[in-house]
Design a protein around this motif. Structure first.
Motif, PDB file in Angstrom:
ATOM      1  N   VAL A 286       0.862  -1.184   0.000  1.00 51.04           N
ATOM      2  CA  VAL A 286       0.000   0.000   0.000  1.00 51.04           C
ATOM      3  C   VAL A 286       0.897   1.232   0.000  1.00 51.04           C
ATOM      4  CG1 VAL A 286      -1.792   1.301   1.216  1.00 51.04           C
ATOM      5  CG2 VAL A 286      -1.805  -1.213   1.288  1.00 51.04           C
ATOM      6  N   PRO A 287       0.857   2.047  -1.087  1.00 51.25           N
ATOM      7  CA  PRO A 287       0.076   1.810  -2.306  1.00 51.25           C
ATOM      8  C   PRO A 287       0.700   0.719  -3.159  1.00 51.25           C
ATOM      9  CG  PRO A 287       1.419   3.741  -2.575  1.00 51.25           C
ATOM     10  CD  PRO A 287       1.613   3.316  -1.154  1.00 51.25           C
ATOM     11  N   ALA A 288      -0.085   0.186  -4.048  1.00 49.92           N
ATOM     12  CA  ALA A 288       0.388  -0.883  -4.926  1.00 49.92           C
ATOM     13  C   ALA A 288       1.101  -0.333  -6.158  1.00 49.92           C
ATOM     14  CB  ALA A 288      -0.794  -1.751  -5.355  1.00 49.92           C
ATOM     15  N   PHE A 289       1.092   0.988  -6.351  1.00 50.70           N
ATOM     16  CA  PHE A 289       1.747   1.632  -7.492  1.00 50.70           C
ATOM     17  C   PHE A 289       2.271   2.992  -7.018  1.00 50.70           C
ATOM     18  CE2 PHE A 289      -2.847   2.245  -7.543  1.00 50.70           C
ATOM     19  CZ  PHE A 289      -2.947   3.621  -7.427  1.00 50.70           C
ATOM     20  N   VAL A 376      14.114  21.125  -9.388  1.00 51.56           N
ATOM     21  CA  VAL A 376      13.232  19.978  -9.120  1.00 51.56           C
ATOM     22  C   VAL A 376      14.066  18.705  -8.977  1.00 51.56           C
ATOM     23  CG1 VAL A 376      11.297  18.621  -9.988  1.00 51.56           C
ATOM     24  CG2 VAL A 376      11.384  21.097 -10.404  1.00 51.56           C
ATOM     25  N   LYS A 377      13.698  17.911  -8.006  1.00 50.01           N
ATOM     26  CA  LYS A 377      14.380  16.641  -7.787  1.00 50.01           C
ATOM     27  C   LYS A 377      13.427  15.499  -8.120  1.00 50.01           C
ATOM     28  CE  LYS A 377      17.197  18.519  -4.032  1.00 50.01           C
ATOM     29  NZ  LYS A 377      17.546  18.435  -2.594  1.00 50.01           N
ATOM     30  N   GLU A 378      14.005  14.340  -8.385  1.00 50.46           N
ATOM     31  CA  GLU A 378      13.184  13.169  -8.636  1.00 50.46           C
ATOM     32  C   GLU A 378      12.439  12.740  -7.365  1.00 50.46           C
ATOM     33  OE1 GLU A 378      15.511  10.044 -10.310  1.00 50.46           O
ATOM     34  OE2 GLU A 378      15.728  11.035 -12.264  1.00 50.46           O
ATOM     35  N   ASP A 379      11.270  12.142  -7.577  1.00 53.22           N
ATOM     36  CA  ASP A 379      10.444  11.561  -6.497  1.00 53.22           C
ATOM     37  C   ASP A 379       9.738  12.599  -5.631  1.00 53.22           C
ATOM     38  OD1 ASP A 379      11.326   9.029  -7.341  1.00 53.22           O
ATOM     39  OD2 ASP A 379      13.059   9.116  -6.002  1.00 53.22           O
ATOM     40  N   GLU A 380       9.697  13.867  -6.090  1.00 51.66           N
ATOM     41  CA  GLU A 380       8.936  14.855  -5.337  1.00 51.66           C
ATOM     42  C   GLU A 380       7.443  14.615  -5.513  1.00 51.66           C
ATOM     43  OE1 GLU A 380      11.996  18.700  -5.384  1.00 51.66           O
ATOM     44  OE2 GLU A 380      10.116  18.754  -6.544  1.00 51.66           O
ATOM     45  N   ASN A 381       6.690  14.782  -4.425  1.00 53.11           N
ATOM     46  CA  ASN A 381       5.228  14.651  -4.415  1.00 53.11           C
ATOM     47  C   ASN A 381       4.746  13.284  -4.914  1.00 53.11           C
ATOM     48  OD1 ASN A 381       4.901  17.345  -3.498  1.00 53.11           O
ATOM     49  ND2 ASN A 381       5.131  18.098  -5.613  1.00 53.11           N
ATOM     50  N   ILE A 382       5.557  12.266  -4.627  1.00 50.06           N
ATOM     51  CA  ILE A 382       5.228  10.900  -5.053  1.00 50.06           C
ATOM     52  C   ILE A 382       5.163   9.982  -3.832  1.00 50.06           C
ATOM     53  CG2 ILE A 382       6.042   8.872  -6.333  1.00 50.06           C
ATOM     54  CD1 ILE A 382       7.288  10.778  -8.339  1.00 50.06           C
ATOM     55  N   ARG A 383       4.149   9.149  -3.802  1.00 51.96           N
ATOM     56  CA  ARG A 383       4.032   8.113  -2.772  1.00 51.96           C
ATOM     57  C   ARG A 383       4.506   6.805  -3.403  1.00 51.96           C
ATOM     58  NH1 ARG A 383      -1.222   5.895   0.081  1.00 51.96           N
ATOM     59  NH2 ARG A 383      -2.089   6.385  -1.964  1.00 51.96           N
ATOM     60  N   GLU A 384       5.618   6.267  -2.879  1.00 50.00           N
ATOM     61  CA  GLU A 384       6.251   5.102  -3.489  1.00 50.00           C
ATOM     62  C   GLU A 384       5.483   3.821  -3.154  1.00 50.00           C
ATOM     63  OE1 GLU A 384       8.579   5.077  -5.608  1.00 50.00           O
ATOM     64  OE2 GLU A 384       9.251   7.163  -5.473  1.00 50.00           O
ATOM     65  N   VAL A 385       5.691   2.791  -3.951  1.00 51.02           N
ATOM     66  CA  VAL A 385       5.076   1.483  -3.717  1.00 51.02           C
ATOM     67  C   VAL A 385       5.465   0.973  -2.328  1.00 51.02           C
ATOM     68  CG1 VAL A 385       5.022  -0.930  -4.462  1.00 51.02           C
ATOM     69  CG2 VAL A 385       5.052   0.906  -6.174  1.00 51.02           C
ATOM     70  N   GLY A 386       4.459   0.606  -1.533  1.00 49.26           N
ATOM     71  CA  GLY A 386       4.714   0.061  -0.198  1.00 49.26           C
ATOM     72  C   GLY A 386       5.179   1.078   0.815  1.00 49.26           C
ATOM     73  N   SER A 387       5.110   2.380   0.487  1.00 49.01           N
ATOM     74  CA  SER A 387       5.586   3.378   1.439  1.00 49.01           C
ATOM     75  C   SER A 387       4.681   3.469   2.671  1.00 49.01           C
ATOM     76  CB  SER A 387       5.680   4.751   0.765  1.00 49.01           C
ATOM     77  OG  SER A 387       4.419   5.136   0.219  1.00 49.01           O
ATOM     78  N   ASP A 388       3.409   3.120   2.542  1.00 51.75           N
ATOM     79  CA  ASP A 388       2.526   3.072   3.712  1.00 51.75           C
ATOM     80  C   ASP A 388       2.648   1.722   4.415  1.00 51.75           C
ATOM     81  OD1 ASP A 388       1.734   5.576   3.051  1.00 51.75           O
ATOM     82  OD2 ASP A 388      -0.285   5.047   2.417  1.00 51.75           O
ATOM     83  N   ILE A 389       2.468   0.655   3.665  1.00 46.63           N
ATOM     84  CA  ILE A 389       2.541  -0.705   4.216  1.00 46.63           C
ATOM     85  C   ILE A 389       3.202  -1.593   3.185  1.00 46.63           C
ATOM     86  CG2 ILE A 389       1.248  -2.675   5.136  1.00 46.63           C
ATOM     87  CD1 ILE A 389      -1.066  -0.736   5.676  1.00 46.63           C
ATOM     88  N   LYS A 390       4.218  -2.315   3.611  1.00 43.17           N
ATOM     89  CA  LYS A 390       4.909  -3.220   2.699  1.00 43.17           C
ATOM     90  C   LYS A 390       4.287  -4.611   2.776  1.00 43.17           C
ATOM     91  CE  LYS A 390       9.407  -1.023   2.256  1.00 43.17           C
ATOM     92  NZ  LYS A 390       9.138  -0.718   0.835  1.00 43.17           N
ATOM     93  N   GLN A 391       4.202  -5.225   1.624  1.00 50.90           N
ATOM     94  CA  GLN A 391       3.661  -6.588   1.559  1.00 50.90           C
ATOM     95  C   GLN A 391       4.463  -7.515   2.470  1.00 50.90           C
ATOM     96  OE1 GLN A 391       3.898  -8.269  -2.355  1.00 50.90           O
ATOM     97  NE2 GLN A 391       2.540  -9.977  -1.896  1.00 50.90           N
TER      98      GLN A 391
END
Length: 648
Positions: A286-289, A376-391
């Motif tokens: 979570v998130p899955a993407f 601007v840097k990479e990964d700004e304003n992005i929620r990465e895969v599994g950043s909330d909960i990892k599988q």
């Protein structure tokens, strides 16, 4: 030798056709002839016609098998074949207490001797509430089947089948003394003096203006309660059960409460209140993407981080499912919060950092947007895969409770968990006992000696308030066989039984003798426990208090909840409280939180165990020590919380 008693029989015709036109049925007259041929042994007292409907069949059978008008035998005719709607066997089987396969075998054998088509019949026989029930086919087959068994039916109706039922009654004692500062002095599972009849006004030494009991001798060494068959002149004059301190009783309750059972439960709103029996791990990330956390534009960040300039909007990415077009350097894609990043995107620019430059010809879409961002840097304003909960990570632990707030259910749903292992919650039956008890809503004035049943409705409410299913078992009269049957029937429906009344030393106090002598149980903690009984006092306040002190911890153990029992908090007395000179007590009180954030307690009034009004506003039981004088205002005591705390 006296003549055998005449037995009462009932005939139920199951036929939608006959229900619409009674003249279409000939079965009743045929079956009455079979009964009359037995020379006055039977009185066909009831007859009725019902359509081919399971609920109607069951309702009529239950009506004839209970109450003052119950019959010894019910025969049904019709609905036992293979046709659509022939549901009589299923309707009867669902409600039988005990099957009688021997009767079925005898009926089939008799019919098969006449015609091989008898094998197409599906008879059922058994016992419901001591009433024998037999399903007969229609037409001539009904006569053949009944004649095959009619000679043995008087024996079946008069001889109640034996049954072994192992159970325990958790901590019953007619004398009881708690340790200072511990649990309630007016008994429950640990029983105080309680005079039956179930008068809701027993007198044990509360010291609140209703007289203390004076005991001049010590308990005897008998091991069983009164034998009702010996009569009042042979009853014991003292309780055979030793006194218990409350901590010891609670330890025994935990020891002898059956261990909780594990079940697989679907993750839905019915899960609220359940306790997890296993750890739960996330099935998905979570998130899955990779997802945007803002409304804006997905971009491919150049090596220098400079994104200032005007860019064509080549794609749109919404939170709704779909495939986003891959993004190249020099292109941007409008994106909404929570939407997946297009392939190739490395960052998101907030919409606040942009200016619309041009629109499509029809004005419906953006064509070009100016970006005002630099560095601007990479990964700004992005929620990465599994950043909330990892599988694969543990999200909940064994023993955690699913609350009704929604957080736990939302978490389980988010990681794709559809089923969890939980502890089964016990079903609790509540039974009142006593000839003097009448329904609480009985209209009109009461007769001398009658008492409205306040305990049953009170305890049913308390059980449900704490999250358990409650079953109303009604009122059992002061007759040994009646009480035994009610308890046996109750344990077919529930996991725990709570009774009130009938647990003292009177000649009509039949609960303990019934448990020990008829059901093979052990009063004062059985060692062969399958299902527990809690026998509470008849007085309303005592019954409710002792439910919270003794029954609730056992229900928590049964459902896997820890810690068991009600929570305890320190509170300050808001006025002087009288103390009992002889023993500690549990004082019904209202605990509230003041503007200073401190908890204070005030009494709900007179504390007689029969004073049901003292429970009306009570949300706590104050652990009061014994003493000569009052406990003064400002003194701090422990309070057991039985309901939410209210603000002042």
């Amino acid at each position: 030798m006296s003549a055998a008693p005449q037995l009462r029989a009932a005939i139920l015709i199951v036929s939608t056709t006959a229900a619409n036109d009674p003249s279409a049925d000939a079965s009743e007259a045929t079956l009455r002839q079979v009964f009359e041929a037995e020379g006055g042994k039977w009185d066909v007292a009831e007859a009725a016609i019902v359509p081919d409907a399971t609920t109607r069949i069951q309702r009529q059978l239950k009506r004839w098998s209970k109450g003052a008008g119950k019959v010894n035998l019910i025969v049904t005719t019709g609905g036992t074949g293979f046709a659509q709607g022939d549901d009589t066997p299923e309707a009867v089987s669902e409600i039988l207490d005990r099957p009688a396969p021997g009767l079925v075998h005898a009926m089939l054998s008799a019919s098969l001797a006449v015609t091989p088509f008898a094998m197409m019949s599906r008879p059922v026989a058994g016992v419901l509430n001591e009433t024998v029930i037999i399903t007969l086919p229609g037409s001539q087959g009904a006569r053949e089947n009944l004649e095959a068994v009619i000679k043995t039916l008087p024996h079946a109706c008069l001889k109640r089948p034996a049954q072994t039922l192992e159970l325990s009654t958790l901590a019953e004692s007619s004398d009881w003394r708690p340790k200072p500062g511990y649990h309630h002095k007016a008994g429950a599972a640990v029983q105080p003096h309680h005079h039956h009849p179930h008068s809701h006004s027993h007198g044990h030494g509360h010291g609140h203006g209703h007289g203390g009991l004076v005991r001049h001798t010590k308990p005897g060494s008998e091991h069983l309660s009164n034998d009702p068959s010996l009569g009042p002149s042979r009853r014991q004059r003292a309780s055979p059960y030793p006194m218990l301190d409350v901590p010891d009783a609670l330890a025994l309750i935990e020891e002898h409460t059956p261990r909780p059972k594990t079940v697989t439960s679907a993750v839905n709103t019915q899960l609220v209140g359940s306790i997890l029996a296993q750890d739960v791990v996330a099935r998905e990330n979570v998130p899955a993407f990779r997802a945007s956390i803002v409304d804006g534009y997905a971009v491919v960040v150049p090596s220098d981080g400079n994104m200032k300039g005007t860019y064509p909007v080549t794609a749109i990415s919404h939170a709704a499912p779909g495939e986003a077009k891959p993004l190249k350097l020099g292109e941007i894609a409008r994106i909404t919060t929570g939407a997946p990043l297009p392939e190739g995107a490395t960052s998101v620019i907030m919409v606040e950092d942009t200016v619309l430059k041009s629109m499509t010809d029809d004005g419906s879409e953006e064509r070009e947007v100016e970006l005002l961002a630099d560095g601007v840097k990479e990964d700004e304003n992005i929620r990465e895969v599994g950043s909330d909960i990892k599988q694969g990570t543990k999200i909940m632990s064994k023993g955690e409770k699913i609350s009704g707030v929604g957080g736990e259910l939302g978490l389980l749903a988010a990681v794709g968990v559809a089923e969890v292992e939980t502890y089964s919650r016990p079903v609790v039956g509540v039974l009142s006992t006593g000839d003097e008890i009448v329904e609480h809503d009985k209209p009109g004035n009461l007769r001398l000696g009658e008492v409205r049943d306040t305990n049953r409705i009170t305890l049913l409410s308390a059980v449900r308030q704490w999250g358990f299913e409650a079953v109303d078992l009604g009122i059992a009269r002061d007759k040994p066989g009646t009480l035994e049957q009610v308890l046996r029937d109750g344990f077919r429906r529930v996991d725990v039984i709570i009774t009130t009344g009938g647990v003292s030393m009177g000649e009509l106090d039949l609960l303990k003798p019934t448990i020990e002598r008829a059901l093979g149980g052990t009063v004062h903690f059985g060692r062969r426990t399958v299902k527990p009984i809690f026998s509470l006092p008849g007085n309303p306040a005592s019954a409710l208090v002792t439910f919270h002190l003794f029954v609730l911890p056992s229900l928590h153990h049964l459902s896997g909840q820890s810690p068991a029992g009600v929570p305890s908090v320190p509170v300050t007395l808001s006025h002087d409280f009288p103390l009992d000179k002889g023993r500690p007590e549990y004082h019904r009180a209202c605990v509230s939180v003041g503007r200073d954030g401190l908890l204070s307690a005030s009494s709900t009034g007179g504390q007689r165990s029969s004073k049901v009004g003292s429970m009306k506003t009570a949300n706590a039981l104050l652990c009061m020590p014994k003493g000569e004088g009052p406990l003064r205002t400002g003194h701090v005591v422990q309070a057991l919380l039985i309901a939410p705390i209210q603000p002042l």
